[in-house]
Motif scaffolding. Structure first.
Motif, PDB file in Angstrom:
ATOM      1  N   GLU A 135       5.668   2.560  11.888  1.00 17.02           N
ATOM      2  CA  GLU A 135       6.004   1.866  10.643  1.00 17.02           C
ATOM      3  C   GLU A 135       4.984   0.754  10.371  1.00 17.02           C
ATOM      4  O   GLU A 135       4.533   0.570   9.247  1.00 17.02           O
ATOM      5  CB  GLU A 135       7.425   1.294  10.752  1.00 17.02           C
ATOM      6  CG  GLU A 135       7.958   0.616   9.498  1.00 17.02           C
ATOM      7  CD  GLU A 135       8.093   1.570   8.312  1.00 17.02           C
ATOM      8  OE1 GLU A 135       8.233   2.785   8.524  1.00 17.02           O
ATOM      9  OE2 GLU A 135       8.042   1.077   7.174  1.00 17.02           O
ATOM     10  N   ALA A 136       4.623   0.025  11.422  1.00 17.69           N
ATOM     11  CA  ALA A 136       3.620  -1.045  11.269  1.00 17.69           C
ATOM     12  C   ALA A 136       2.292  -0.455  10.790  1.00 17.69           C
ATOM     13  O   ALA A 136       1.615  -1.034   9.938  1.00 17.69           O
ATOM     14  CB  ALA A 136       3.451  -1.793  12.590  1.00 17.69           C
ATOM     15  N   ALA A 137       1.927   0.715  11.321  1.00 12.40           N
ATOM     16  CA  ALA A 137       0.666   1.355  10.908  1.00 12.40           C
ATOM     17  C   ALA A 137       0.738   1.767   9.446  1.00 12.40           C
ATOM     18  O   ALA A 137      -0.230   1.625   8.700  1.00 12.40           O
ATOM     19  CB  ALA A 137       0.376   2.567  11.798  1.00 12.40           C
ATOM     20  N   ARG A 138       1.903   2.273   9.030  1.00 11.80           N
ATOM     21  CA  ARG A 138       2.070   2.663   7.624  1.00 11.80           C
ATOM     22  C   ARG A 138       1.961   1.452   6.714  1.00 11.80           C
ATOM     23  O   ARG A 138       1.323   1.490   5.674  1.00 11.80           O
ATOM     24  CB  ARG A 138       3.428   3.331   7.416  1.00 11.80           C
ATOM     25  CG  ARG A 138       3.358   4.847   7.333  1.00 11.80           C
ATOM     26  CD  ARG A 138       4.627   5.436   6.734  1.00 11.80           C
ATOM     27  NE  ARG A 138       5.801   5.099   7.510  1.00 11.80           N
ATOM     28  CZ  ARG A 138       6.236   5.802   8.552  1.00 11.80           C
ATOM     29  NH1 ARG A 138       5.586   6.866   8.939  1.00 11.80           N
ATOM     30  NH2 ARG A 138       7.307   5.430   9.214  1.00 11.80           N
ATOM     31  N   CYS A 194       2.605  -4.258  -1.968  1.00 11.76           N
ATOM     32  CA  CYS A 194       3.669  -4.583  -2.909  1.00 11.76           C
ATOM     33  C   CYS A 194       4.865  -3.659  -2.683  1.00 11.76           C
ATOM     34  O   CYS A 194       5.988  -3.987  -3.039  1.00 11.76           O
ATOM     35  CB  CYS A 194       3.165  -4.477  -4.344  1.00 11.76           C
ATOM     36  SG  CYS A 194       2.880  -2.783  -4.883  1.00 11.76           S
ATOM     37  N   GLY A 195       4.620  -2.499  -2.076  1.00  6.01           N
ATOM     38  CA  GLY A 195       5.716  -1.576  -1.756  1.00  6.01           C
ATOM     39  C   GLY A 195       6.112  -0.669  -2.909  1.00  6.01           C
ATOM     40  O   GLY A 195       6.820   0.310  -2.697  1.00  6.01           O
ATOM     41  N   VAL A 196       5.675  -0.985  -4.122  1.00  6.86           N
ATOM     42  CA  VAL A 196       6.154  -0.206  -5.275  1.00  6.86           C
ATOM     43  C   VAL A 196       5.056   0.464  -6.102  1.00  6.86           C
ATOM     44  O   VAL A 196       5.356   1.304  -6.941  1.00  6.86           O
ATOM     45  CB  VAL A 196       7.055  -1.068  -6.209  1.00  6.86           C
ATOM     46  CG1 VAL A 196       8.355  -1.418  -5.503  1.00  6.86           C
ATOM     47  CG2 VAL A 196       6.341  -2.318  -6.665  1.00  6.86           C
ATOM     48  N   CYS A 197       3.786   0.124  -5.870  1.00  5.85           N
ATOM     49  CA  CYS A 197       2.733   0.758  -6.677  1.00  5.85           C
ATOM     50  C   CYS A 197       2.541   2.204  -6.203  1.00  5.85           C
ATOM     51  O   CYS A 197       3.080   2.613  -5.179  1.00  5.85           O
ATOM     52  CB  CYS A 197       1.427  -0.021  -6.591  1.00  5.85           C
ATOM     53  SG  CYS A 197       0.587   0.149  -5.008  1.00  5.85           S
ATOM     54  N   LYS A 217       2.953   6.291  -2.023  1.00  4.85           N
ATOM     55  CA  LYS A 217       2.400   7.476  -1.344  1.00  4.85           C
ATOM     56  C   LYS A 217       2.168   7.198   0.142  1.00  4.85           C
ATOM     57  O   LYS A 217       2.455   8.049   0.979  1.00  4.85           O
ATOM     58  CB  LYS A 217       1.083   7.888  -2.010  1.00  4.85           C
ATOM     59  CG  LYS A 217       1.287   8.639  -3.303  1.00  4.85           C
ATOM     60  CD  LYS A 217      -0.022   9.277  -3.739  1.00  4.85           C
ATOM     61  CE  LYS A 217       0.193  10.222  -4.903  1.00  4.85           C
ATOM     62  NZ  LYS A 217      -1.064  10.871  -5.304  1.00  4.85           N
ATOM     63  N   VAL A 218       1.632   6.023   0.454  1.00  4.83           N
ATOM     64  CA  VAL A 218       1.382   5.717   1.872  1.00  4.83           C
ATOM     65  C   VAL A 218       2.700   5.689   2.627  1.00  4.83           C
ATOM     66  O   VAL A 218       2.842   6.299   3.695  1.00  4.83           O
ATOM     67  CB  VAL A 218       0.657   4.362   2.040  1.00  4.83           C
ATOM     68  CG1 VAL A 218       0.546   4.018   3.526  1.00  4.83           C
ATOM     69  CG2 VAL A 218      -0.723   4.392   1.407  1.00  4.83           C
ATOM     70  N   LEU A 219       3.701   4.994   2.059  1.00  4.01           N
ATOM     71  CA  LEU A 219       4.969   4.833   2.771  1.00  4.01           C
ATOM     72  C   LEU A 219       5.720   6.162   2.893  1.00  4.01           C
ATOM     73  O   LEU A 219       6.523   6.351   3.799  1.00  4.01           O
ATOM     74  CB  LEU A 219       5.833   3.766   2.095  1.00  4.01           C
ATOM     75  CG  LEU A 219       5.220   2.350   2.114  1.00  4.01           C
ATOM     76  CD1 LEU A 219       6.026   1.382   1.272  1.00  4.01           C
ATOM     77  CD2 LEU A 219       5.072   1.811   3.523  1.00  4.01           C
ATOM     78  N   PRO A 261      -3.571  10.831   0.181  1.00  4.30           N
ATOM     79  CA  PRO A 261      -4.729  11.599   0.666  1.00  4.30           C
ATOM     80  C   PRO A 261      -5.811  10.728   1.310  1.00  4.30           C
ATOM     81  O   PRO A 261      -6.692  11.266   1.982  1.00  4.30           O
ATOM     82  CB  PRO A 261      -5.262  12.276  -0.602  1.00  4.30           C
ATOM     83  CG  PRO A 261      -4.769  11.436  -1.724  1.00  4.30           C
ATOM     84  CD  PRO A 261      -3.456  10.861  -1.280  1.00  4.30           C
ATOM     85  N   ASP A 262      -5.753   9.416   1.114  1.00  2.68           N
ATOM     86  CA  ASP A 262      -6.774   8.559   1.713  1.00  2.68           C
ATOM     87  C   ASP A 262      -6.304   7.886   3.001  1.00  2.68           C
ATOM     88  O   ASP A 262      -6.982   6.997   3.516  1.00  2.68           O
ATOM     89  CB  ASP A 262      -7.241   7.508   0.688  1.00  2.68           C
ATOM     90  CG  ASP A 262      -8.004   8.170  -0.446  1.00  2.68           C
ATOM     91  OD1 ASP A 262      -8.840   9.052  -0.155  1.00  2.68           O
ATOM     92  OD2 ASP A 262      -7.753   7.836  -1.616  1.00  2.68           O
TER      93      ASP A 262
END
Ligand SMILES: [Zn+2]
Length: 258
Positions: free
Chosen positions: A22-25, A40-43, A48-50, A55-56
């Motif tokens: 989770e920390a890495a994410r 920000c958690g919402v963009c 996508k990351v969370l 893809p990046d």
């Protein structure tokens, strides 16, 4: 987008497991998020990351061989990552390579990584997760910023009390009980525009803290939190278009648990 000063390599030290993952994410999200105070958690990038689909963000781990998982991360994998790192990102401003078990890199792999860290492409970042920093070569360690140990992360905002209105809404949503949520919304239909604005902003802030692991998520889960963030975007949009709080809470009563 303003260029933030960033390091190219980070170490996340802590026991293997969900907290370190989770920390890495979160760190990956922070590296890709264009907001002023990432993540920000919402963009789009954060979401996508969370969700693990950006893809990046590229995961490097032990590969499956003929006799099950290889014991080590092999030099060829690091060379492949190095080659990939020379290619521009797909969507975000940079690419993040997460080595989930960096302590499983053999010496050859670590030396190959060291070459990349000595002269990294401008857009590439590496996150090395390991149980102890001692498993990494001193030359590799010296190139990395050591992030807060994963055991210490996630305390943040958890202690601060949520505004009553925000807490009430989140609790009603977490209950999954349509009647309870409808009742909550009916009783708020007389709120004025300003309070409704404050409500939407408060829910967004709370959802963001939950997505980033700074606050317990009350069992809402990531998908529901994403939907609630989108619903609050819609609420703010409605307010800008002079939709009344009465109608807005009517929409929330129907759509929150959908
Ligand atoms: Zn973001």
């Amino acid at each position: 987008m303003a260029e933030r000063r960033l390091s190219h390599a980070y170490m996340l030290i802590g026991p293997e497991g969900p907290a370190r993952d989770e920390a890495a994410r979160r760190l990956s999200a922070a590296l890709l998020c264009p907001a002023a105070e990432p993540p920000c958690g919402v963009c789009r990038d954060c979401r996508k990351v969370l969700s693990g689909v950006h893809p990046d963000v590229i995961a490097i781990g032990r590969q499956e061989g003929d006799k099950g998982l290889h014991r080590e991360i092999l030099v060829d994998q690091i060379r492949a990552a190095a080659a990939d790192a020379a290619v521009a990102p797909n969507e975000a401003a940079r690419k993040v390579y997460v080595i989930a078990q960096a302590d499983r890199m053999n010496a050859q792999a670590q030396n190959a990584l060291l070459k990349v860290l000595e002269d990294p492409p401008g857009h590439a970042c590496f996150i090395l997760c390991a149980a102890s920093a001692g498993a990494l070569l001193p030359t590799v360690r010296s190139r990395c910023v050591r992030a807060a140990d994963t055991g210490d992360m996630g305390a943040g905002a958890a202690g601060t009390e949520l505004p009553e209105l925000v807490r009430g809404y989140l609790e009603a949503a977490a209950s999954g009980d349509t009647a309870e949520l409808t009742m909550f919304c009916m009783l708020r239909m007389k709120l004025d525009r300003e309070d409704t604005e404050g409500f939407a902003a408060g829910v967004k802030a709370a959802v963001c803290d939950m997505l980033c692991g700074r606050r317990p998520d009350m069992g809402l889960g990531r998908e529901r939190l994403f939907r609630m963030a989108a619903l609050m975007d819609k609420t703010e949009d409605y307010l800008r278009h002079n939709v009344s709080p009465k109608q807005i809470f009517g929409v929330l009563a129907v759509e929150t648990l959908r």
